[in-house]
Design a protein around this motif. Structure first.
Motif, mmCIF file in Angstrom:
data_model
loop_
_atom_site.group_PDB
_atom_site.id
_atom_site.type_symbol
_atom_site.label_atom_id
_atom_site.label_comp_id
_atom_site.label_asym_id
_atom_site.label_seq_id
_atom_site.Cartn_x
_atom_site.Cartn_y
_atom_site.Cartn_z
ATOM 1 N N TYR A 63 37.276 46.705 27.202
ATOM 2 C CA TYR A 63 36.757 47.286 28.441
ATOM 3 C C TYR A 63 35.311 46.864 28.608
ATOM 4 O O TYR A 63 34.537 46.816 27.631
ATOM 5 C CB TYR A 63 36.843 48.815 28.421
ATOM 6 N N ALA A 86 31.546 43.279 32.086
ATOM 7 C CA ALA A 86 32.865 43.147 32.710
ATOM 8 C C ALA A 86 33.472 41.770 32.495
ATOM 9 O O ALA A 86 34.655 41.577 32.804
ATOM 10 C CB ALA A 86 32.787 43.464 34.203
ATOM 11 N N GLU A 87 32.709 40.796 32.017
ATOM 12 C CA GLU A 87 33.308 39.576 31.484
ATOM 13 C C GLU A 87 33.673 39.897 30.046
ATOM 14 O O GLU A 87 32.850 39.751 29.128
ATOM 15 C CB GLU A 87 32.331 38.412 31.574
ATOM 16 N N GLN A 115 33.902 46.374 36.782
ATOM 17 C CA GLN A 115 34.648 46.939 35.668
ATOM 18 C C GLN A 115 35.849 46.057 35.367
ATOM 19 O O GLN A 115 36.433 45.472 36.287
ATOM 20 C CB GLN A 115 35.143 48.350 35.980
ATOM 21 N N ALA A 116 36.223 45.973 34.088
ATOM 22 C CA ALA A 116 37.382 45.175 33.694
ATOM 23 C C ALA A 116 38.039 45.816 32.488
ATOM 24 O O ALA A 116 37.367 46.349 31.595
ATOM 25 C CB ALA A 116 36.968 43.741 33.373
ATOM 26 N N ARG A 128 41.215 44.761 29.729
ATOM 27 C CA ARG A 128 42.093 43.673 29.291
ATOM 28 C C ARG A 128 42.898 44.103 28.064
ATOM 29 O O ARG A 128 42.386 44.801 27.187
ATOM 30 C CB ARG A 128 41.291 42.414 28.962
ATOM 31 N N GLU A 167 44.908 41.518 32.558
ATOM 32 C CA GLU A 167 43.606 42.081 32.919
ATOM 33 C C GLU A 167 43.619 42.614 34.339
ATOM 34 O O GLU A 167 44.259 42.041 35.235
ATOM 35 C CB GLU A 167 42.504 41.030 32.779
ATOM 36 N N GLN A 168 42.899 43.708 34.533
ATOM 37 C CA GLN A 168 42.602 44.221 35.868
ATOM 38 C C GLN A 168 41.097 44.419 35.958
ATOM 39 O O GLN A 168 40.479 45.025 35.073
ATOM 40 C CB GLN A 168 43.307 45.549 36.138
ATOM 41 N N SER A 169 40.486 43.879 37.014
ATOM 42 C CA SER A 169 39.048 44.046 37.221
ATOM 43 C C SER A 169 38.780 44.251 38.701
ATOM 44 O O SER A 169 39.565 43.830 39.561
ATOM 45 C CB SER A 169 38.272 42.833 36.697
ATOM 46 N N GLN A 170 37.650 44.890 38.989
ATOM 47 C CA GLN A 170 37.307 45.173 40.376
ATOM 48 C C GLN A 170 35.795 45.222 40.541
ATOM 49 O O GLN A 170 35.058 45.406 39.574
ATOM 50 C CB GLN A 170 37.917 46.499 40.832
ATOM 51 N N ARG A 178 33.778 42.913 41.002
ATOM 52 C CA ARG A 178 33.135 41.925 40.141
ATOM 53 C C ARG A 178 31.952 41.254 40.835
ATOM 54 O O ARG A 178 30.817 41.310 40.365
ATOM 55 C CB ARG A 178 34.148 40.842 39.713
ATOM 56 N N ARG A 238 44.050 41.121 39.532
ATOM 57 C CA ARG A 238 45.060 41.600 38.596
ATOM 58 C C ARG A 238 45.956 40.423 38.208
ATOM 59 O O ARG A 238 46.448 39.720 39.088
ATOM 60 C CB ARG A 238 45.907 42.712 39.213
#
Length: 528
Positions: A359, A365-366, A381-382, A384, A406-409, A411, A419
């Protein structure tokens, strides 16, 4: 009974002592020199013992003759006068022996003269990729739209580059037992098939660092005695990857320093480090300056390494003086955490299985390449998930499954959403002691909404790949036995919508669109 004249003994001893020194003129390795030194010492001791025995026998014989022959009694003490000469010769032998021992000790202290302690390791791959119209193939583990945010797909039969990394190390041992090691790593990667690639080369020094372990000052301290100190440019020792996808699970690299293997309790070891990276330039008084970022890392291992908890704090106070590609102010800090389980065995079978949950927020978030993306926003936020392993499946068969998702938003643009999920399966069937058939199947699904970032469009679709690769290798020792020499055929296809993600990626280009793409090639891969 005939005896050698006593005056010949010193000459004989001298010639025996000088012979080994003459032979030592030829350059030898440390092992050969030490072996020769031990042999010379043993020979010298043997000669000294023999000389003493001979002297005793001679003295006894002279005493007997004196008692029985008046002429010898009248000749005076001249024969006995050779005893001091013999003693001097023996002392000379001992001095020469001591000099040889000193030479051996000096070479141990100064092993720069020696080849021991030097190691040469590396990784390399090189291959040719051809499409079904005899044009240049396209691909790579990150060929899909999801690859722009780390969504890797299977690498077998999907690589057209030449990449190599060479690791050179030299160990030195201090007299107090402390061991030092210097390592430099040189890497290069090109996609051209030409033999001379200077214009395309990206030759780079990936590592240049020094480390100390077995530190004498730490002996007896239960927390410190197994610790390793290091400083310089490097990638973290405990980085690990999913080889089938050519994707690290987590990758920490930069320039700085740290300590490995602090022992705070039974089955518990700890690593700590501080690494720096650059994000680019910002305007400052007097010109431009680098935007520095810093990663403070705590890496904890429990149950003899089966469980791992990694925490990273990332700071870059000047990053918010820039603008990212969307014209927005990027984050100046972030956090990252990973919990991983390193399973010894594959659910009761031979092999291994690893699980990791990662996380990150802000610059964290990378979640894979820690601290490497300076474009991320404060709200990024991410999350994985990585699962992978390998085991023998049946007689002559091996299987290696993996999952990466992975889900991130938020960014790069507020409200963006990425996603993706990749399933990969590699199979190998041994045919002979040097030949096997290798198969790889990959499927990736994605739902990407970049909100116009870098002129990218929202897409939702799937990608899949099937590869067959007849492979030669030196032994059937498992998935990780190298080198491997392969020929292969790959069939790839994907949802047509994915062709519209970006005008700058491979999808949708002439000859590389949805509907099915065949590619063929040959590849070498090795590590040592």
């Amino acid at each position: 009974m005939q005896h050698a004249p006593l005056w010949l003994l010193p000459a004989l001893l001298g010639s025996l002592a000088l012979a080994p020194l003459a032979q030592a003129a030829t350059p030898l390795t440390l092992e050969q020199r030490m072996a020769a030194l031990e042999a010379r010492a043993a020979a010298a001791e043997s000669r000294a013992a023999a000389a003493e025995q001979q002297a005793r026998q001679t003295a006894a014989e002279l005493a007997r003759l004196k008692r029985s022959d008046p002429a010898i009694q009248a000749s005076g003490p001249q024969p006995e006068a050779s005893a001091p000469v013999l003693a001097a010769r023996l002392a000379d032998v001992e001095a020469r022996q001591a000099a040889l021992e000193k030479l051996g000790r000096s070479e141990t202290k100064n092993p720069s003269k020696l080849t021991n302690g030097f190691s040469f390791n590396g990784y390399a791959r090189s291959g040719l990729l051809i499409d079904d119209s005899l044009g240049g193939g396209r691909g790579g583990p990150y060929v899909t739209p999801a690859g722009s945010v780390g969504g890797a797909v299977g690498r077998l039969g999907n690589e057209d580059d030449t990449y190599m990394r060479i690791d050179l190390s030299k160990e030195l041992h201090a007299e107090n037992g402390t061991r030092s090691k210097f390592t430099v790593s040189i890497a290069d990667g090109v996609e051209t098939s030409n033999d001379w690639t200077a214009e395309e080369s990206t030759l780079n020094v990936r590592q240049a660092y020094a480390a100390l372990d077995h530190i004498a000052a730490f002996k007896g301290n239960p927390v410190l005695e197994n610790a390793t100190l290091w400083a310089g440019k490097r990638y973290d020792r405990d980085t690990f990857d999913i080889h089938w996808l050519d994707s690290d699970v987590v990758y920490l690299a930069g320039t700085g320093g740290g300590v490995y293997d602090l022992q705070f309790g039974e089955g518990w070891r700890s690593n700590f480090s501080l690494m720096g990276r650059d994000y680019g330039d910002f305007s400052a008084q007097g010109g431009n300056a680098d935007v520095e970022s810093y990663i403070l890392t705590s890496n904890q291992f429990f149950d003899d390494g089966r469980w791992q908890w990694m925490f990273n704090a990332i700071g870059s106070n000047q990053n918010d003086t820039r603008r990212n590609a969307a014209g927005l102010t990027p984050a100046d800090s972030g956090v990252h955490s990973m919990v991983a389980h390193h399973q010894k065995g594959f659910f009761g079978r031979e092999g291994f299985f690893k699980t990791a949950l990662l996380y990150g927020q802000g610059l964290g978030a990378e979640v894979k390449n820690l601290g490497s993306d300076g474009e991320l926003l404060d709200d990024a936020q991410a999350l994985r998930l990585a699962l992978y392993g390998q085991t023998p499946l049946a007689r002559g068969w091996r299987i290696a499954p993996s999952l990466l998702a992975e889900q991130s938003q938020d960014r790069y643009v507020g409200g963006d959403d990425y996603r993706w999920l990749t399933l990969n399966l590699r199979l190998a069937k041994e045919i002979t002691s040097n030949f096997e058939m290798v198969y790889e199947m990959s499927w990736q699904t994605m739902d990407l909404d970049p909100m116009g970032y870098q002129q990218r469009n929202a897409v939702d679709g799937d990608f899949w790949k099937l590869t067959v690769a007849p492979t030669f290798k030196p032994d059937m020792g498992g998935f990780f036995t190298r080198p491997e020499l392969r020929v292969f055929a790959s069939l790839m296809d994907w949802s047509k919508e994915l062709d519209d993600y970006s005008g700058s990626d491979a999808f949708g280009q002439d000859g590389f669109g949805a509907g099915g793409v065949w590619q063929f090639g040959v590849q070498m891969e090795t590590w040592f």
